[in-house]
Write an enzyme that holds these catalytic residues in place. Structure first.
Site, PDB file in Angstrom:
ATOM      1  N   TYR A  49     -60.333  44.208 -38.059  1.00  0.00           N
ATOM      2  CA  TYR A  49     -61.048  45.466 -38.364  1.00  0.00           C
ATOM      3  C   TYR A  49     -60.921  46.417 -37.145  1.00  0.00           C
ATOM      4  CZ  TYR A  49     -64.642  48.871 -39.055  1.00  0.00           C
ATOM      5  OH  TYR A  49     -65.396  49.958 -39.335  1.00  0.00           O
ATOM      6  N   ASP A  64     -69.971  56.756 -30.396  1.00  0.00           N
ATOM      7  CA  ASP A  64     -69.573  56.738 -31.980  1.00  0.00           C
ATOM      8  C   ASP A  64     -70.360  57.942 -32.837  1.00  0.00           C
ATOM      9  OD1 ASP A  64     -67.970  56.543 -34.202  1.00  0.00           O
ATOM     10  OD2 ASP A  64     -69.213  54.581 -34.785  1.00  0.00           O
ATOM     11  N   ASP A  92     -61.513  51.812 -39.938  1.00  0.00           N
ATOM     12  CA  ASP A  92     -62.307  53.058 -39.898  1.00  0.00           C
ATOM     13  C   ASP A  92     -61.772  54.168 -39.895  1.00  0.00           C
ATOM     14  OD1 ASP A  92     -64.576  54.405 -39.722  1.00  0.00           O
ATOM     15  OD2 ASP A  92     -65.548  53.432 -37.993  1.00  0.00           O
ATOM     16  N   ASP A  94     -63.754  57.030 -40.652  1.00  0.00           N
ATOM     17  CA  ASP A  94     -64.893  57.823 -40.732  1.00  0.00           C
ATOM     18  C   ASP A  94     -65.224  58.687 -41.969  1.00  0.00           C
ATOM     19  OD1 ASP A  94     -65.627  56.953 -38.112  1.00  0.00           O
ATOM     20  OD2 ASP A  94     -64.998  58.943 -37.168  1.00  0.00           O
ATOM     21  N   HIS A 119     -61.587  52.806 -44.896  1.00  0.00           N
ATOM     22  CA  HIS A 119     -62.896  52.946 -45.520  1.00  0.00           C
ATOM     23  C   HIS A 119     -63.174  54.498 -44.828  1.00  0.00           C
ATOM     24  CE1 HIS A 119     -65.707  52.488 -41.922  1.00  0.00           C
ATOM     25  NE2 HIS A 119     -64.992  51.220 -41.734  1.00  0.00           N
ATOM     26  N   CYS A 129     -72.718  56.326 -35.849  1.00  0.00           N
ATOM     27  CA  CYS A 129     -72.635  55.133 -36.140  1.00  0.00           C
ATOM     28  C   CYS A 129     -73.666  54.855 -37.241  1.00  0.00           C
ATOM     29  CB  CYS A 129     -72.809  54.371 -34.901  1.00  0.00           C
ATOM     30  SG  CYS A 129     -72.993  52.583 -35.191  1.00  0.00           S
ATOM     31  N   ARG A 164     -67.534  53.686 -48.244  1.00  0.00           N
ATOM     32  CA  ARG A 164     -68.904  53.381 -47.704  1.00  0.00           C
ATOM     33  C   ARG A 164     -69.853  54.340 -47.926  1.00  0.00           C
ATOM     34  NH1 ARG A 164     -69.179  52.755 -41.178  1.00  0.00           N
ATOM     35  NH2 ARG A 164     -70.982  54.002 -40.748  1.00  0.00           N
ATOM     36  N   GLU A 194     -73.728  50.274 -46.066  1.00  0.00           N
ATOM     37  CA  GLU A 194     -73.595  49.975 -44.749  1.00  0.00           C
ATOM     38  C   GLU A 194     -75.340  49.843 -44.482  1.00  0.00           C
ATOM     39  OE1 GLU A 194     -72.910  49.127 -41.964  1.00  0.00           O
ATOM     40  OE2 GLU A 194     -72.232  50.913 -40.705  1.00  0.00           O
ATOM     41  N   ASN A 216     -70.926  44.514 -43.262  1.00  0.00           N
ATOM     42  CA  ASN A 216     -70.617  44.740 -41.542  1.00  0.00           C
ATOM     43  C   ASN A 216     -71.829  44.256 -40.912  1.00  0.00           C
ATOM     44  OD1 ASN A 216     -69.779  46.125 -39.333  1.00  0.00           O
ATOM     45  ND2 ASN A 216     -70.847  48.117 -39.774  1.00  0.00           N
TER      46      ASN A 216
END
Length: 298
Positions: A49, A64, A92, A94, A119, A129, A164, A194, A216
């Site tokens: 990942y 992040d 990722d 974003d 994602h 984050c 997500r 998430e 996650n």
């Protein structure tokens, strides 16, 4: 028997989809550079990942909170995918780095970089984050437009598009599940709710959504650590562990520096403390200064 060369999946997305047909949980440790990718490859994992938090912190020395650009993440994805040498990379992406047209370019660039999956999340820009407070969301309609752009942009139909939602924090678990269901109906290949905050919420996600699920596992984050066997039994297909290598790297690094005479900083537990080491408070102050200025001038 091994598949014949004619039938073996030849694209990164195809290789990940082949893993998804197997009746077991895919564990994907977080990677952020060539070394971490080689470590994952040489220890026998069948997926990895690309952690946005990991790339932000270890690659650029930034928290992040949406400071990295699409091109910076794409280049890191290319480095990591090359080091993994065929092991599927889940990346990722974003918020897609902008509007639907930006999402289109993001998907094209990530695909060329060699990722198997990416994602997208339904936060506003700049994002945070998923295990930090005070996240803000776009509407489900805005996000499904981005999701449609992503699905239309891929040239390899096997590229896995993961939707997500970060709605659990600001709006609650029921709204998060409702949004995830809408994203499944819009065509997402895998759903990613998430930051569920307890075992009951994890179970509710699994029971409520009829689609492949990703979870996650953030060390010190909001979601309780859950055994792989339990996740598999509930029906989760992928578990990502973004801090699996980064957290020990930071902790052992600080200890090594302490032994050499360094003075230990005060560190908040969990992801927030990690980001504070690379300037979270300073960057957040800048964001708040201009956010308040915009509100006052509106």
């Amino acid at each position: 028997m091994s598949p014949s060369p004619q039938t073996a999946p030849v694209t990164p997305g195809g290789r990940l989809r082949a893993l998804l047909t197997q009746d077991r949980l895919i564990t994907a440790p977080g990677v952020f550079d060539g070394l971490s990718a080689h470590l994952v490859a040489r220890t026998g994992f069948n997926a990895a990942y690309l952690s946005g938090a990991g790339v932000s912190v270890a690659g650029f020395g930034l928290p992040d909170i949406g400071l990295l650009t699409q091109s910076e993440m794409t280049e890191r994805a290319r480095i990591v995918a090359t080091a993994l040498d065929g092991i599927p990379l889940i990346a990722d992406a974003d918020t897609g780095y902008g509007a639907p047209m930006n999402v289109t370019r993001t998907v094209r660039e990530y695909e060329k970089a060699g990722v198997a999956a990416l994602h997208l999340e339904d936060q506003t820009f700049p994002k945070k984050c998923g295990h930090l407070p005070d996240k803000e969301l776009v509407t489900p309609e805005e996000f499904t437009d981005k999701l449609d752009a992503a699905l239309q942009a891929r040239t390899d139909d096997d590229l896995v598009i993961i939707a997500r939602t970060d709605a659990r924090g600001p709006l609650g678990i029921d709204e998060a599940i409702d949004r995830a269901g809408r994203y499944a109906a819009a065509g997402a290949d895998i759903l990613f709710v998430e930051a569920p905050q307890n075992a009951e919420e994890i179970e509710k996600i699994a029971a409520s959504l009829d689609a492949p699920l990703l979870i996650n596992m953030v060390q010190g984050g909001l979601t309780p650590d859950t055994a792989p066997d339990r996740l598999a039994a509930l029906g989760f297909r992928i578990a990502i562990h973004p801090g699996a290598l980064l957290a020990p790297y930071v902790l052992h690094g600080l200890e090594a520096l302490r032994r050499m005479g360094g003075t230990m900083p005060e560190v908040t537990p969990g992801p927030q403390g990690l980001f504070e080491l690379v300037g979270l408070r300073e960057w957040s102050a800048i964001g708040e200064r201009y956010r308040n200025h915009t509100k006052d001038g509106a």
